[in-house]
Design a protein around this motif. Sequence first.
Motif, mmCIF file in Angstrom:
data_model
loop_
_atom_site.group_PDB
_atom_site.id
_atom_site.type_symbol
_atom_site.label_atom_id
_atom_site.label_comp_id
_atom_site.label_asym_id
_atom_site.label_seq_id
_atom_site.Cartn_x
_atom_site.Cartn_y
_atom_site.Cartn_z
ATOM 1 N N LEU A 294 25.716 -37.037 -118.407
ATOM 2 C CA LEU A 294 24.945 -37.925 -117.522
ATOM 3 C C LEU A 294 24.678 -37.256 -116.180
ATOM 4 O O LEU A 294 23.582 -37.406 -115.607
ATOM 5 C CB LEU A 294 25.696 -39.239 -117.313
ATOM 6 N N GLU A 297 21.958 -34.611 -116.635
ATOM 7 C CA GLU A 297 20.629 -35.175 -116.887
ATOM 8 C C GLU A 297 20.154 -36.107 -115.772
ATOM 9 O O GLU A 297 19.142 -36.796 -115.924
ATOM 10 C CB GLU A 297 20.637 -35.928 -118.215
ATOM 11 N N ASN A 298 20.894 -36.130 -114.651
ATOM 12 C CA ASN A 298 20.513 -36.949 -113.499
ATOM 13 C C ASN A 298 20.435 -38.438 -113.857
ATOM 14 O O ASN A 298 19.515 -39.146 -113.460
ATOM 15 C CB ASN A 298 19.183 -36.476 -112.892
ATOM 16 N N LYS A 299 21.432 -38.905 -114.598
ATOM 17 C CA LYS A 299 21.518 -40.319 -114.975
ATOM 18 C C LYS A 299 22.804 -40.929 -114.413
ATOM 19 O O LYS A 299 23.551 -41.627 -115.115
ATOM 20 C CB LYS A 299 21.480 -40.462 -116.503
ATOM 21 N N THR A 300 23.060 -40.636 -113.140
ATOM 22 C CA THR A 300 24.319 -41.080 -112.542
ATOM 23 C C THR A 300 24.438 -42.602 -112.472
ATOM 24 O O THR A 300 25.552 -43.124 -112.396
ATOM 25 C CB THR A 300 24.487 -40.494 -111.123
ATOM 26 N N HIS A 301 23.300 -43.307 -112.524
ATOM 27 C CA HIS A 301 23.350 -44.770 -112.491
ATOM 28 C C HIS A 301 24.042 -45.340 -113.730
ATOM 29 O O HIS A 301 24.427 -46.511 -113.751
ATOM 30 C CB HIS A 301 21.934 -45.342 -112.365
ATOM 31 N N GLN A 302 24.217 -44.513 -114.765
ATOM 32 C CA GLN A 302 24.882 -44.968 -115.987
ATOM 33 C C GLN A 302 26.376 -44.632 -116.009
ATOM 34 O O GLN A 302 27.080 -44.978 -116.957
ATOM 35 C CB GLN A 302 24.197 -44.342 -117.212
#
Length: 360
Positions: A294, A297-302
Motif C-alpha cells: 500500500l 502504491e501510494n494507497k496510504t488511506h487504506q
Amino acid sequence: MAKIDSFFKLVHENDASDLHLLAGFQPIVRIHGELQKVKFRALEDSELRGMLYEIITEPQIKFFEESGDLDFAYEVPNLARYRANYFMHKDGIGAAFREIPEKIMTIDELRLPQVLKSFALLPKGFVLVTGPTGSGKSTTLAAIIDYANERRKSRIITIEDPIEFVHQNKNCVISHREVGTHTKSFAAALRSALREDPDIILVGEIRDLETARLAMEAAATGHLVFSTLHTIGATKTVDRLIEMFPTDEQEFVRSLLADVIRGIISQTLFKRIDRPGRIAALEIMVATYGIRNLIRENKTHQLSSLIQTGKKYGMQTLDDAIMELLSKGLISAEDAYLNAIDKAKFKSFLKRIPRDFTEV
C-alpha cells in the motif's frame, strides 16, 4: 550543590515531569499532565539568570546569549537527569526542564504491547515511534533499546539532542552521542555512524530531509534504525515522511520506505482516573507485505483497514487501544472521546458530549 538543585529535588519528590522557571513568575511544575505553581516568590531576571548560568559552561553561556536558545542535559547525582531548554522571552530569561528517570522502565513495566519486543530483535529495518511532544516517545524507545541490550549481542549507537536515557552496557556495546557536543548534527552523526560498525542506530528525531534520507539509507544497507516523528497515526506518519522530500523524489522515497519500514508505533498519553499518573494508548503498524504494498502504491488511506485486521501480527488501531483502556476503567470517557479518531464509537460512554469547536 547548585542553587537550582533544590527545585529538581522538589520535582523528583512530587513525581512531577517538568519544571518551568520564567523571569517574573513563580516556579511551576507539571504533575500528571497539569501545571501547578510552587509556593515560592516570583523570580527576578537577574536572580534566575545567575541560577541558570551556574549549571552551564562558558561556551554554552556565550552560545545562549548569541542565539537566545540552548538545549542540553543536566544531571543531579543520585537523583535524575534533566533535559533542559533555555530561552529568552518578554520578561527576561526562561527555562524548561523535563525529568529523565535514572531507571529505564521495561516494556513489561510500562504495560506496552509485546510486539515491541519483536521490533527490538529485528535484524534490520526502520522503526518509528511517533506522537505529540510529551507523549512518552523517548520512554518507549528507551524500553525497546533496553530489551535489545539484554537479549542481543550488538553494537548500538544513539544520536540525541540532548542525550536522555543513559544505557549501561549489558550484552551490547552502546555509544551515546549528543548533537552539538559530540557531533554537529543528526545527519553528520548518521554518516559517521555507518563507519562505526553499528547493528542498531537510534536517531533521536527526524528533523529534516537529510536526516530522513540518511536514516532510511542506513536501514536499507542492513542496519536497524529507530527514530521519532511528531505525527499521530501510522497513515499521517508515512505521508509526512514522504512529503518532506521534493515532489520529483517522492516516488523513489515511497519505494525506499516500503522496502525498509518494519513498524510504526504512534502513541497518545492519557491521564489515569484509577490512580495518579498517566498511561499511553498505542497504535501499532507492523509492516507486512500488504502494508508495504500500500505504501509503494501510494494507497496510504487504506492502511488503517489493514491495521484493523492485522491483530494476529500484533497490530492495533489507536481507537482499539483507547477502547481497551476505557473498558478497564483506566481513563475517562471524555478523554477517550476527544482523542479518538472515530468518535462515534465512544458516544455511548458519555453522559454528555463535550463540545469540540474544531469539529464544527
